[in-house]
Design an enzyme around this catalytic site. Sequence first.
Site, PDB file in Angstrom:
ATOM      1  N   ASN A 109       1.891  -7.416  -3.872  1.00 12.77           N
ATOM      2  CA  ASN A 109       1.384  -6.970  -2.570  1.00 12.77           C
ATOM      3  C   ASN A 109       2.336  -5.937  -1.982  1.00 12.77           C
ATOM      4  O   ASN A 109       3.544  -5.994  -2.226  1.00 12.77           O
ATOM      5  CB  ASN A 109       1.326  -8.188  -1.630  1.00 12.77           C
ATOM      6  CG  ASN A 109       0.878  -7.834  -0.229  1.00 12.77           C
ATOM      7  OD1 ASN A 109      -0.140  -7.162  -0.029  1.00 12.77           O
ATOM      8  ND2 ASN A 109       1.637  -8.271   0.769  1.00 12.77           N
ATOM      9  N   HIS A 111       3.739  -4.636   1.638  1.00 15.00           N
ATOM     10  CA  HIS A 111       3.803  -5.040   3.043  1.00 15.00           C
ATOM     11  C   HIS A 111       4.594  -3.980   3.810  1.00 15.00           C
ATOM     12  O   HIS A 111       5.654  -3.536   3.341  1.00 15.00           O
ATOM     13  CB  HIS A 111       4.482  -6.414   3.176  1.00 15.00           C
ATOM     14  CG  HIS A 111       4.522  -6.888   4.585  1.00 15.00           C
ATOM     15  ND1 HIS A 111       3.416  -7.421   5.216  1.00 15.00           N
ATOM     16  CD2 HIS A 111       5.509  -6.851   5.516  1.00 15.00           C
ATOM     17  CE1 HIS A 111       3.730  -7.711   6.471  1.00 15.00           C
ATOM     18  NE2 HIS A 111       4.985  -7.368   6.677  1.00 15.00           N
ATOM     19  N   ALA A 181       7.463   5.487   2.316  1.00 11.61           N
ATOM     20  CA  ALA A 181       7.809   4.279   1.554  1.00 11.61           C
ATOM     21  C   ALA A 181       6.635   3.725   0.729  1.00 11.61           C
ATOM     22  O   ALA A 181       6.681   3.737  -0.498  1.00 11.61           O
ATOM     23  CB  ALA A 181       8.344   3.211   2.502  1.00 11.61           C
TER      24      ALA A 181
HETATM   25  C1  GAR Z   1      -0.843  -0.668   4.674  1.00 10.90           C
HETATM   26  O1  GAR Z   1       0.102  -0.247   5.619  1.00 10.90           O
HETATM   27  C2  GAR Z   1      -0.401  -1.971   4.030  1.00 10.90           C
HETATM   28  O2  GAR Z   1       0.975  -2.051   3.807  1.00 10.90           O
HETATM   29  C3  GAR Z   1      -0.834  -2.965   5.066  1.00 10.90           C
HETATM   30  O3  GAR Z   1      -2.085  -2.482   5.505  1.00 10.90           O
HETATM   31  C4  GAR Z   1      -2.160  -1.055   5.354  1.00 10.90           C
HETATM   32  C5  GAR Z   1      -3.364  -0.711   4.510  1.00 10.90           C
HETATM   33  O4  GAR Z   1      -3.558   0.663   4.432  1.00 10.90           O
HETATM   34  N1  GAR Z   1      -0.904  -4.274   4.510  1.00 10.90           N
HETATM   35  C6  GAR Z   1      -0.549  -5.362   5.197  1.00 10.90           C
HETATM   36  O5  GAR Z   1      -0.230  -5.346   6.346  1.00 10.90           O
HETATM   37  C7  GAR Z   1      -0.623  -6.664   4.400  1.00 10.90           C
HETATM   38  N2  GAR Z   1       0.067  -7.705   5.079  1.00 10.90           N
HETATM   39  P1  GAR Z   1      -4.449   1.329   3.280  1.00 10.90           P
HETATM   40  O6  GAR Z   1      -5.787   0.607   3.249  1.00 10.90           O
HETATM   41  O7  GAR Z   1      -4.601   2.761   3.741  1.00 10.90           O
HETATM   42  O8  GAR Z   1      -3.697   1.213   1.984  1.00 10.90           O
END
Ligand code: GAR
Length: 202
Positions: A109, A111, A181
């Site tokens: 995952n 985060h 990041a």
């Molecule tokens: C990202 O920032 C990811 O790290 C976060 O949601 C966003 C999804 O963006 N995930 C979490 O918070 C999981 N706990 P994306 O759909 O554009 O990749």
Amino acid sequence: MLTRVAVLVSGGGTNLQAIIDFAKAGKLKDGEIVAVIASNSKAYALQRAENAGIYHTVIDRKSFPSLKGFEEALLKELERVEADLIVLAGFMTVLSADFVSRYPQRIINVHPSLIPSFCGDGFYGLKVHEAALAYGVKLTGATVHYVNEVTDGGKIIMQKAVKVHDGDTPEVLQKRVMEQAEWKILPQAVQKICKKIKENRL
Ligand code: GAR
């Protein structure tokens, strides 16, 4: 044989896009994305998969009254596509201990913080950046980790720090953390784990 990667998404899919671009650049040497599975039919990530010619499907969390039913459908699909590695890329359903135990060290995952800060139940998406700003940290970042039965509690694979600037809003900080990041370490971590699986070292 290349490691077969399934990417699980719920929203915009910019992290999925980063993995797609990495693969297109020939850098995902030991893996291939065999499926994109969305928990929400409106996820723009589906369009990204479509544009890249990658098989995609929806298993809609809302259409299952229980997490168990949703996970059963998910497991069936993962088995059908013969996934070796499951990548949670903005996947907003916390998977049960039962589900996770089916894929030990095979689920990772991303985060958007430096775990163990601003993580665990309730910390997802913009909320993570709101919490980081409210605390007043000067450095935040992103973490790629294995998924175990503890939310955001699995072993860390990669991390990268990002500076918080004066006047940042959660949205501005989220974008910087993604650009500096998440979009860098997630594809690298996927390749690293694909290589380990391919070489039977995991
Ligand atoms: C990202 O920032 C990811 O790290 C976060 O949601 C966003 C999804 O963006 N995930 C979490 O918070 C999981 N706990 P994306 O759909 O554009 O990749």
